[in-house]
Design a protein around this motif. Structure first.
Motif, PDB file in Angstrom:
ATOM      1  N   TYR A  25       6.820  51.406  38.608  1.00  0.00           N
ATOM      2  CA  TYR A  25       6.742  51.268  40.061  1.00  0.00           C
ATOM      3  C   TYR A  25       6.338  52.636  40.602  1.00  0.00           C
ATOM      4  O   TYR A  25       6.728  53.675  40.078  1.00  0.00           O
ATOM      5  N   LEU A  26       5.534  52.639  41.622  1.00  0.00           N
ATOM      6  CA  LEU A  26       4.907  53.879  42.065  1.00  0.00           C
ATOM      7  C   LEU A  26       5.637  54.477  43.259  1.00  0.00           C
ATOM      8  O   LEU A  26       5.783  53.836  44.303  1.00  0.00           O
ATOM      9  N   LYS A  27       6.120  55.691  43.098  1.00  0.00           N
ATOM     10  CA  LYS A  27       6.726  56.431  44.189  1.00  0.00           C
ATOM     11  C   LYS A  27       5.708  57.440  44.715  1.00  0.00           C
ATOM     12  O   LYS A  27       4.770  57.815  44.024  1.00  0.00           O
ATOM     13  N   GLU A  28       5.938  57.884  45.932  1.00  0.00           N
ATOM     14  CA  GLU A  28       5.028  58.866  46.520  1.00  0.00           C
ATOM     15  C   GLU A  28       4.984  60.143  45.684  1.00  0.00           C
ATOM     16  O   GLU A  28       3.911  60.728  45.480  1.00  0.00           O
ATOM     17  N   SER A  29       6.146  60.564  45.169  1.00  0.00           N
ATOM     18  CA  SER A  29       6.192  61.785  44.367  1.00  0.00           C
ATOM     19  C   SER A  29       5.424  61.622  43.053  1.00  0.00           C
ATOM     20  O   SER A  29       4.755  62.552  42.588  1.00  0.00           O
ATOM     21  N   THR A  30       5.489  60.420  42.471  1.00  0.00           N
ATOM     22  CA  THR A  30       4.747  60.157  41.233  1.00  0.00           C
ATOM     23  C   THR A  30       3.244  60.145  41.499  1.00  0.00           C
ATOM     24  O   THR A  30       2.460  60.688  40.715  1.00  0.00           O
ATOM     25  N   GLN A  31       2.859  59.531  42.614  1.00  0.00           N
ATOM     26  CA  GLN A  31       1.446  59.482  42.981  1.00  0.00           C
ATOM     27  C   GLN A  31       0.885  60.888  43.170  1.00  0.00           C
ATOM     28  O   GLN A  31      -0.198  61.227  42.668  1.00  0.00           O
ATOM     29  N   LYS A  32       1.647  61.732  43.863  1.00  0.00           N
ATOM     30  CA  LYS A  32       1.218  63.113  44.107  1.00  0.00           C
ATOM     31  C   LYS A  32       1.054  63.864  42.784  1.00  0.00           C
ATOM     32  O   LYS A  32       0.055  64.544  42.558  1.00  0.00           O
ATOM     33  N   ALA A  33       2.049  63.712  41.905  1.00  0.00           N
ATOM     34  CA  ALA A  33       2.008  64.404  40.613  1.00  0.00           C
ATOM     35  C   ALA A  33       0.826  63.935  39.776  1.00  0.00           C
ATOM     36  O   ALA A  33       0.159  64.742  39.116  1.00  0.00           O
ATOM     37  N   PHE A  34       0.556  62.633  39.801  1.00  0.00           N
ATOM     38  CA  PHE A  34      -0.552  62.092  39.013  1.00  0.00           C
ATOM     39  C   PHE A  34      -1.886  62.625  39.513  1.00  0.00           C
ATOM     40  O   PHE A  34      -2.769  62.975  38.717  1.00  0.00           O
ATOM     41  N   GLU A  35      -2.060  62.704  40.822  1.00  0.00           N
ATOM     42  CA  GLU A  35      -3.327  63.190  41.381  1.00  0.00           C
ATOM     43  C   GLU A  35      -3.560  64.665  41.031  1.00  0.00           C
ATOM     44  O   GLU A  35      -4.680  65.070  40.706  1.00  0.00           O
ATOM     45  N   ILE A  36      -2.487  65.462  41.074  1.00  0.00           N
ATOM     46  CA  ILE A  36      -2.608  66.876  40.680  1.00  0.00           C
ATOM     47  C   ILE A  36      -2.942  66.969  39.202  1.00  0.00           C
ATOM     48  O   ILE A  36      -3.823  67.733  38.785  1.00  0.00           O
ATOM     49  N   LEU A  37      -2.227  66.186  38.375  1.00  0.00           N
ATOM     50  CA  LEU A  37      -2.466  66.195  36.933  1.00  0.00           C
ATOM     51  C   LEU A  37      -3.890  65.785  36.608  1.00  0.00           C
ATOM     52  O   LEU A  37      -4.558  66.415  35.772  1.00  0.00           O
ATOM     53  N   LEU A  38      -4.367  64.737  37.258  1.00  0.00           N
ATOM     54  CA  LEU A  38      -5.722  64.240  37.005  1.00  0.00           C
ATOM     55  C   LEU A  38      -6.761  65.319  37.298  1.00  0.00           C
ATOM     56  O   LEU A  38      -7.708  65.532  36.518  1.00  0.00           O
ATOM     57  N   LYS A  39      -6.572  66.026  38.400  1.00  0.00           N
ATOM     58  CA  LYS A  39      -7.493  67.112  38.771  1.00  0.00           C
ATOM     59  C   LYS A  39      -7.519  68.185  37.678  1.00  0.00           C
ATOM     60  O   LYS A  39      -8.594  68.653  37.270  1.00  0.00           O
ATOM     61  N   ILE A  40      -6.357  68.568  37.181  1.00  0.00           N
ATOM     62  CA  ILE A  40      -6.268  69.607  36.157  1.00  0.00           C
ATOM     63  C   ILE A  40      -6.905  69.147  34.846  1.00  0.00           C
ATOM     64  O   ILE A  40      -7.642  69.892  34.186  1.00  0.00           O
ATOM     65  N   LEU A  41      -6.636  67.897  34.454  1.00  0.00           N
ATOM     66  CA  LEU A  41      -7.201  67.373  33.207  1.00  0.00           C
ATOM     67  C   LEU A  41      -8.719  67.294  33.271  1.00  0.00           C
ATOM     68  O   LEU A  41      -9.418  67.609  32.297  1.00  0.00           O
ATOM     69  N   LEU A  42      -9.257  66.888  34.423  1.00  0.00           N
ATOM     70  CA  LEU A  42     -10.714  66.812  34.582  1.00  0.00           C
ATOM     71  C   LEU A  42     -11.343  68.200  34.539  1.00  0.00           C
ATOM     72  O   LEU A  42     -12.394  68.402  33.925  1.00  0.00           O
ATOM     73  N   GLU A  43     -10.687  69.165  35.167  1.00  0.00           N
ATOM     74  CA  GLU A  43     -11.200  70.536  35.174  1.00  0.00           C
ATOM     75  C   GLU A  43     -11.225  71.115  33.762  1.00  0.00           C
ATOM     76  O   GLU A  43     -12.091  71.931  33.433  1.00  0.00           O
ATOM     77  N   ASN A  44     -10.257  70.687  32.938  1.00  0.00           N
ATOM     78  CA  ASN A  44     -10.170  71.205  31.575  1.00  0.00           C
ATOM     79  C   ASN A  44     -10.891  70.319  30.565  1.00  0.00           C
ATOM     80  O   ASN A  44     -10.726  70.496  29.356  1.00  0.00           O
ATOM     81  N   LYS A  45     -11.669  69.344  31.090  1.00  0.00           N
ATOM     82  CA  LYS A  45     -12.512  68.485  30.259  1.00  0.00           C
ATOM     83  C   LYS A  45     -11.754  67.755  29.147  1.00  0.00           C
ATOM     84  O   LYS A  45     -12.227  67.624  28.014  1.00  0.00           O
ATOM     85  N   ALA A  46     -10.551  67.295  29.501  1.00  0.00           N
ATOM     86  CA  ALA A  46      -9.765  66.499  28.556  1.00  0.00           C
ATOM     87  C   ALA A  46     -10.290  65.063  28.533  1.00  0.00           C
ATOM     88  O   ALA A  46     -10.844  64.576  29.527  1.00  0.00           O
ATOM     89  N   ASP A  47     -10.143  64.394  27.395  1.00  0.00           N
ATOM     90  CA  ASP A  47     -10.442  62.964  27.310  1.00  0.00           C
ATOM     91  C   ASP A  47      -9.198  62.233  27.812  1.00  0.00           C
ATOM     92  O   ASP A  47      -8.148  62.257  27.161  1.00  0.00           O
ATOM     93  N   ILE A  48      -9.312  61.567  28.964  1.00  0.00           N
ATOM     94  CA  ILE A  48      -8.144  61.025  29.666  1.00  0.00           C
ATOM     95  C   ILE A  48      -8.014  59.529  29.422  1.00  0.00           C
ATOM     96  O   ILE A  48      -8.949  58.759  29.678  1.00  0.00           O
ATOM     97  N   PHE A  49      -6.841  59.123  28.945  1.00  0.00           N
ATOM     98  CA  PHE A  49      -6.526  57.712  28.751  1.00  0.00           C
ATOM     99  C   PHE A  49      -5.203  57.431  29.482  1.00  0.00           C
ATOM    100  O   PHE A  49      -4.184  58.054  29.186  1.00  0.00           O
ATOM    101  N   VAL A  50      -5.232  56.496  30.424  1.00  0.00           N
ATOM    102  CA  VAL A  50      -4.051  56.168  31.221  1.00  0.00           C
ATOM    103  C   VAL A  50      -3.543  54.797  30.802  1.00  0.00           C
ATOM    104  O   VAL A  50      -4.353  53.863  30.599  1.00  0.00           O
ATOM    105  N   GLU A  51      -2.244  54.662  30.668  1.00  0.00           N
ATOM    106  CA  GLU A  51      -1.658  53.374  30.292  1.00  0.00           C
ATOM    107  C   GLU A  51      -2.111  52.304  31.282  1.00  0.00           C
ATOM    108  O   GLU A  51      -2.133  52.520  32.496  1.00  0.00           O
ATOM    109  N   THR A  52      -2.499  51.154  30.767  1.00  0.00           N
ATOM    110  CA  THR A  52      -3.190  50.122  31.549  1.00  0.00           C
ATOM    111  C   THR A  52      -2.447  49.733  32.819  1.00  0.00           C
ATOM    112  O   THR A  52      -3.028  49.732  33.920  1.00  0.00           O
ATOM    113  N   ASP A  53      -1.181  49.399  32.724  1.00  0.00           N
ATOM    114  CA  ASP A  53      -0.431  48.949  33.898  1.00  0.00           C
ATOM    115  C   ASP A  53      -0.251  50.065  34.918  1.00  0.00           C
ATOM    116  O   ASP A  53      -0.230  49.814  36.134  1.00  0.00           O
ATOM    117  N   PHE A  54      -0.098  51.303  34.440  1.00  0.00           N
ATOM    118  CA  PHE A  54       0.053  52.430  35.358  1.00  0.00           C
ATOM    119  C   PHE A  54      -1.233  52.663  36.146  1.00  0.00           C
ATOM    120  O   PHE A  54      -1.202  52.936  37.350  1.00  0.00           O
TER     121      PHE A  54
END
Length: 292
Positions: A10-39
């Motif tokens: 279930y998605l909380k505002e704090s989780t959403q914020k953390a995920f968006e920050i994490l996604l930005k960092i992973l993209l900047e570092n050219k990681a191969d990103i795989f997110v769990e399907t339901d999430f």
């Protein structure tokens, strides 16, 4: 690096914020990103349609890291994907205490690049392996626990009796609401709330902690993690509950439960300046005494 990202269901505002920050960092570092399907399904359309993000339903040894976003409970669910694959786990804490999920949201931009570069240490956490006789299909495929295995009463306010053997030697029969067998990792969870001791993660021990015992002399017991624990339940009801971390199964009283140390460990990622004692002081407020 191939990175898996797992979040709570279930998605909380704090989780959403953390995920968006994490996604930005992973993209900047050219990681191969795989997110769990339901999430990923819970995210907005822009994130879902990003071609740089793929999904996973199961993991394999090609993954270099799993990042869990949530609390310690989220990590307990994440280990059912990791199992014995030897994939290190990073916990980003958007929950409450967070003994396992120790990276705070405001530290993501510093911590994750460090970890992607390999600037971290590993804390190996032992697990419990469970078998039942007769075999129970509800736990057959996820028959392990990182925190604890707990037997407890079901559909009654009456106590149950938990007959306990250690390495085939009779210990005692606990008259109680239940009994917890905890790992060092789980010693700061359910066991702690029932009066159990805190155990350092690298200690080679488990803890037996009765839940509201009616045996006045019953106390938590530290045992070597090489011990094989055998449990049998009796009570007014014909069934009891067995929980493996957050997973619960109903078992008949005719079941014999055998618990021992699992033959694999979970690798928790820790930052280089992070220690268990520091986490204890922060999470349990041990440093808040005015005299200190």
């Amino acid at each position: 690096m191939k990175v898996a990202v797992y979040g709570q269901n279930y998605l909380k505002e704090s989780t959403q914020k953390a995920f968006e920050i994490l996604l930005k960092i992973l993209l900047e570092n050219k990681a191969d990103i795989f997110v769990e399907t339901d999430f990923l399904k819970q995210q907005n359309g822009t994130i879902q349609s990003n071609s740089a993000i793929r999904t996973f339903e199961n993991l394999d040894k090609s993954y270099g890291l799993l990042i869990s976003i949530g609390g310690d409970g989220t990590i307990l669910r994440a280990i059912t994907y990791v199992r014995d694959l030897d994939i290190p786990i990073v916990g980003i804490n958007t929950g409450r205490l967070g003994f396992l999920a120790t990276v705070q949201t405001d530290a993501i931009e510093i911590a994750i690049p460090e970890i992607l570069k390999g600037d971290y240490k590993i804390s190996e956490r032992s697990l419990l392996s469970v078998s039942t006789s007769p075999i129970n299909s509800d736990i057959e495929h996820t028959n392990f626990a990182l925190n604890e295995v707990a037997l407890s009463r079901k559909n009654t306010t009456s106590m149950i009796t938990v007959e306990t053997h250690l390495n085939d030697e009779y210990l005692t029969s606990y008259w109680a609401d239940g009994l917890i067998l905890s790992t060092p990792t789980g010693s700061t969870g359910y066991s702690l709330s029932c009066g159990g001791p805190v155990i350092a993660p690298d200690a080679n021990n488990f803890a037996l902690t009765p839940i509201a015992p009616h045996n006045l002399s019953a106390r938590p017991l530290i045992i070597p993690d090489s011990t094989v624990v055998t449990l049998r339940v009796d009570g007014r009801e014909d069934q009891f509950l067995m929980s493996l971390d957050s997973r619960i199964a109903t078992l008949p009283n005719t079941t014999t439960v055998t618990i021992k140390k699992a033959d694999f460990v979970i690798k928790m990622v820790e930052r280089l300046d992070e220690t268990f004692l520091d986490t204890l002081r922060k999470k349990l407020l041990w440093g808040e005494d005015r005299r200190n």
